[in-house]
Write a protein that holds these residues in place. Structure first.
Motif, PDB file in Angstrom:
ATOM      1  N   ARG A  39      29.001  49.361 -65.184  1.00 60.93           N
ATOM      2  CA  ARG A  39      29.346  49.837 -63.839  1.00 60.93           C
ATOM      3  C   ARG A  39      30.857  50.002 -63.671  1.00 60.93           C
ATOM      4  N   VAL A  88      32.820  45.119 -58.965  1.00 60.27           N
ATOM      5  CA  VAL A  88      32.888  46.573 -59.164  1.00 60.27           C
ATOM      6  C   VAL A  88      32.879  47.255 -57.801  1.00 60.27           C
ATOM      7  N   ASN A  89      34.018  47.777 -57.423  1.00 60.61           N
ATOM      8  CA  ASN A  89      34.142  48.596 -56.221  1.00 60.61           C
ATOM      9  C   ASN A  89      35.326  49.533 -56.433  1.00 60.61           C
ATOM     10  N   ARG A  90      35.455  50.518 -55.574  1.00 56.64           N
ATOM     11  CA  ARG A  90      36.476  51.547 -55.797  1.00 56.64           C
ATOM     12  C   ARG A  90      37.907  50.993 -55.779  1.00 56.64           C
ATOM     13  N   PRO A  91      38.293  50.125 -54.818  1.00 59.02           N
ATOM     14  CA  PRO A  91      39.665  49.605 -54.850  1.00 59.02           C
ATOM     15  C   PRO A  91      39.984  48.819 -56.119  1.00 59.02           C
ATOM     16  N   ALA A 140      38.487  49.159 -59.058  1.00 59.22           N
ATOM     17  CA  ALA A 140      38.518  50.119 -60.160  1.00 59.22           C
ATOM     18  C   ALA A 140      39.857  50.864 -60.192  1.00 59.22           C
ATOM     19  N   ARG A 141      40.359  51.262 -59.034  1.00 56.75           N
ATOM     20  CA  ARG A 141      41.667  51.934 -58.981  1.00 56.75           C
ATOM     21  C   ARG A 141      42.769  50.998 -59.451  1.00 56.75           C
ATOM     22  N   ALA A 148      33.049  53.305 -62.859  1.00 58.61           N
ATOM     23  CA  ALA A 148      33.908  53.321 -61.673  1.00 58.61           C
ATOM     24  C   ALA A 148      35.340  53.683 -62.029  1.00 58.61           C
ATOM     25  N   VAL A 149      35.838  53.145 -63.134  1.00 62.04           N
ATOM     26  CA  VAL A 149      37.203  53.472 -63.568  1.00 62.04           C
ATOM     27  C   VAL A 149      37.303  54.946 -63.943  1.00 62.04           C
ATOM     28  N   GLU A 150      36.301  55.453 -64.646  1.00 63.40           N
ATOM     29  CA  GLU A 150      36.297  56.878 -64.979  1.00 63.40           C
ATOM     30  C   GLU A 150      36.244  57.726 -63.712  1.00 63.40           C
ATOM     31  N   GLY A 151      35.519  57.246 -62.695  1.00 61.68           N
ATOM     32  CA  GLY A 151      35.391  57.975 -61.441  1.00 61.68           C
ATOM     33  C   GLY A 151      36.683  58.091 -60.662  1.00 61.68           C
ATOM     34  N   VAL A 152      37.633  57.175 -60.904  1.00 65.37           N
ATOM     35  CA  VAL A 152      38.934  57.260 -60.226  1.00 65.37           C
ATOM     36  C   VAL A 152      40.008  57.840 -61.153  1.00 65.37           C
TER      37      VAL A 152
END
Length: 310
Positions: free
Chosen positions: A230, A199-202, A204-205, A234-238
């Motif tokens: 998590r 789980v990290n931003r890249p 998730a994007r 994270a997916v919702e956050g992007v």
């Protein structure tokens, strides 16, 4: 409870040269006959000498992990294997776990995978990740430090070739205009992409943009319920749909001294993972010998299907 899929990885590698690779066909046909949904193979193109990097989470490895062969281990190409197995099976899906997709030119990969999908009558799943080994990228002439961005570009180009009749693309590293590629995959929307990673931003994007499924890695695979929560956040956050992807979990089957497996424990584990949001349960190691293999696999499938549906 919603139905769940059952997958198993089979050994497409060997520490020493095997007498034959016919076990690949034997395993695929056995799993198909026993009711599994998917057979999986992994990949390494080449190895350097720094095998300890597999246990380094900072470069994509997993803490405490150990590569199953040394640098001279024999590893077959997964896309060739799955094409080979597609001609020897009828129903079972055929997937990579995982393919280092960034090591292949995007248009070449799009053509290869679309061809595989056509020849298998729409049974291909493409599991992808960035990997852990710098030397493998060096050998392929691909920048290890840019592997995430290259993977994203590769997936974008593949999906566009699978979905669009005419494709134009422009980026600092790749540009082309009005390109046509046929045939398209049989599967609507193209071959499903399974995105591996923590789980990290890249990641998730990548999952939000391209993925139908998530293959958790490292600590998120070990804490599957927490990992799913998590990753959804994270997916919702992007800007993605937090409920728009399936999730892979892992089942480990243990055998006692008499070669019997504890199917009650397996079923309970499967139920817990399904309640957490897992949609695909994978067996990575089968402990029973060849004498009991088919009977054990059938009993395993029945126990899991009875517990979680499907």
């Amino acid at each position: 409870m919603a139905s769940i899929q059952l997958s198993m990885g089979i050994p497409s590698f060997s520490a020493e040269a095997p007498a034959s690779w016919e076990h690949l066909t034997d395993w695929a046909q056995l799993l198909e006959g026993c009711g599994f949904d998917r057979v999986l193979v992994s990949e390494h193109i080449a190895f350097g000498m720094n095998m300890e990097a597999y246990a380094n989470p900072e470069t994509g490895g997993t803490e405490g992990g150990r590569q199953p062969t040394g640098p001279d281990g024999h590893w077959l190409d997964p896309l060739v294997i799955l094409t080979y197995l597609s001609a020897r099976t009828q129903r079972i899906r055929l997937g990579t776990n995982i393919l280092l997709a960034a090591l292949r030119p995007a248009a070449v990969l799009a053509k290869t995978v679309a061809t595989m999908d056509v020849l298998s009558n729409g049974r291909i799943d493409l599991g992808v990740g960035v990997g852990w080994q710098r030397e493998e990228y060096d050998a392929a002439g691909v920048d290890f430090d840019k592997r995430g961005a290259i993977l994203d570009q590769t997936l974008e180009v593949c999906q566009r070739f699978w979905r669009e009749n005419e494709v134009s693309y422009a980026s600092p590293g790749l540009s082309f205009d009005r390109i046509h590629m046929m045939p398209k995959p049989i599967q609507s929307g193209g071959v499903p992409i399974w995105v591996s990673g923590t789980v990290n931003r890249p990641v998730a994007r990548r999952l939000a943009r391209f993925g139908s499924y998530w293959i958790p890695w490292g600590p998120d695979a070990r804490d599957i319920a927490g990992g799913i929560d998590r990753m959804r956040a994270a997916v919702e956050g992007v800007g993605g749909d937090p409920d728009g992807f399936g999730v892979t979990g892992s089942l480990r089957v243990k055998a006692d001294a008499e070669g019997r497996s504890d199917l009650a424990a397996v079923a309970a584990n499967a139920v817990a993972q399904a309640k957490a949001g897992v949609t695909d349960l994978r067996v990575t190691y089968w402990p029973l010998g060849s004498e009991n293999r088919e009977r054990g696999l059938r009993a395993f499938v029945e126990a899991v299907r009875t517990a979680v549906g499907g």
